[in-house]
Scaffold this active site. Structure first.
Site, PDB file in Angstrom:
ATOM      1  N   GLU A 106       0.814  -1.213   0.000  1.00  0.00           N
ATOM      2  CA  GLU A 106       0.000   0.000   0.000  1.00  0.00           C
ATOM      3  C   GLU A 106       0.845   1.260   0.000  1.00  0.00           C
ATOM      4  O   GLU A 106       0.498   2.250  -0.640  1.00  0.00           O
ATOM      5  CB  GLU A 106      -0.962  -0.005   1.194  1.00  0.00           C
ATOM      6  N   TYR A 146      -6.046   6.576   4.122  1.00  0.00           N
ATOM      7  CA  TYR A 146      -6.209   5.541   3.099  1.00  0.00           C
ATOM      8  C   TYR A 146      -5.482   4.245   3.476  1.00  0.00           C
ATOM      9  O   TYR A 146      -6.068   3.161   3.480  1.00  0.00           O
ATOM     10  CB  TYR A 146      -5.712   6.010   1.717  1.00  0.00           C
ATOM     11  N   ASP A 167      -9.276   6.367  -2.056  1.00  0.00           N
ATOM     12  CA  ASP A 167      -8.199   6.907  -2.883  1.00  0.00           C
ATOM     13  C   ASP A 167      -8.820   7.602  -4.105  1.00  0.00           C
ATOM     14  O   ASP A 167     -10.020   7.803  -4.171  1.00  0.00           O
ATOM     15  CB  ASP A 167      -7.245   5.789  -3.306  1.00  0.00           C
TER      16      ASP A 167
END
Length: 351
Positions: free
Chosen positions: A39, A122, A140
């Site tokens: 991520e 996020y 996002d």
DNA sequence: CAATCGTGGCT
DNA sequence: TAGCCAAGATT
């Protein structure tokens, strides 16, 4: 917000994702650490770019502990070329904190995981929903684009406060049985079907519930205003060799642009200023001979500024103190130092 | 909040 | 070509 097709939308999205999802390296693990790494790498970075970095990184740092205490120089070298280098430093700081304060267990709640360096709203939601199956939002750019179209939300997604609107929408819609698939489904949909330009609505699993599709509005959404203008900065770069054929390099400051990355000495070109004098004064090295005054000229475009580089190859001798962040290095030693892409361009013309 | 922080691909 | 864009976080 009351969206009457909530159930169908949720089910169609999750089933589509489970059927059509791409086979990506980080989708073959449930290790929260590895998902976390993916991520962070994926922030503002394309999937195709990340894949080789992800594989090499986890081969080198397969566990939280192996990353927590890695030398910074080595870490940055692993990140070299990926960009946004503070991500690497923050990731390591966050990982170290997990090892030392959480007994090497990545926190499974938003309160704790959000305190880790480099973990914003996020990334927190992504790790929690994918690795821990928690019904947390992970909003996002893809998610905002997809949902702005499906629900015909006309708020400016360039404004920070708008993200909160979408987080609330996701909270309402998210599938509590498959939160990770739901979040990733929104992102994969945005990446493959609901693209910024020319979305493939005929292939979309949720087009029946998409307001923009019904209105024919897809190309007008999302609404995004902000545009940044890039400033130009001109630099004179000195590729300086000493009598041992070693190159003068310096390490950039640990904050700001390209923090802690190495570079050839460079002097900003300003009006009525002698770059050669500046060089001599700042690096304590006298230019004995100009070997090639036009070694290389090129432009490098960052997100918010442009470097215009004019590089010269020069022979130098030390005449006074050299800055503590600089030194002379052989070509083999240079290869081990983390350098930004523009600097690598220069390295590549040295033979 | 607005600016900062990389890079490469696409139109 | 020049701008836009991508699985954002930090200050």
């Amino acid at each position: 917000m009351n969206y009457k097709y909530k159930e169908q939308f949720r089910q169609n999205l999750v089933e589509w994702f489970q059927r059509e999802k791409r086979d990506l390296p980080w989708r073959r693990t449930s290790d929260p650490y590895k998902i976390w790494v993916s991520e962070v790498m994926l922030q503002q970075t394309r999937v195709d770019t990340v894949i080789p970095y992800y594989n090499r990184f986890l081969e080198k740092y397969p566990t939280l502990e192996s990353l927590a205490y890695a030398p910074q120089e080595e870490l940055l070298k692993m990140w070299e070329g990926l960009g946004y280098y503070s991500r690497a430093r923050n990731l390591q700081a966050g990982v170290k904190e997990v090892v030392e304060k959480y007994n090497s267990v990545v926190p499974d709640n938003r309160h704790d995981i959000s305190k880790l360096k480099g973990v914003g709203p996020y990334t927190a939601g992504a790790v929690l929903s994918i690795a821990y199956k928690k019904p947390e939002h992970a909003v996002d750019g893809n998610v905002m684009r997809v949902l702005s179209r499906v629900l015909h939300i006309e708020e400016d997604i360039a404004l920070p406060k708008t993200k909160k609107v979408f987080e609330e929408v996701v909270e309402m819609l998210i599938d509590h049985e498959h939160p990770g698939d739901f979040n990733q489904g929104l992102m994969d949909l945005g990446a493959m079907i609901c693209t910024p330009t020319s979305p493939k609505c005929l292939l979309c699993p949720v087009r029946d519930y998409c307001i923009a599709f019904h209105e024919g509005d897809m190309d007008k959404l999302p609404i995004k205003t902000k545009k940044t203008k890039t400033k130009k900065v001109q630099y004179k770069v000195y590729v300086a060799i000493n009598s041992d054929d070693h190159y003068l390099l310096e390490k950039r400051p640990s904050e700001g642009l390209l923090a802690d990355m190495w570079q050839f000495p460079m002097i900003e070109i300003k009006d009525d200023m002698n770059s050669e004098e500046q060089f001599t004064t700042h690096y304590g090295s006298r230019i004995k001979k100009v070997l090639n005054n036009t070694l290389l000229s090129f432009k490098h475009i960052f997100s918010h500024l442009t470097w215009e580089m004019e590089c010269s190859l020069v022979k130098v001798e030390l005449i006074s103190e050299i800055p503590s962040n600089a030194g002379f290095y052989s070509k083999d030693e240079i290869k081990k130092l983390p350098m930004s892409v523009p600097m690598q361009k220069i390295v590549n013309v040295l033979n």
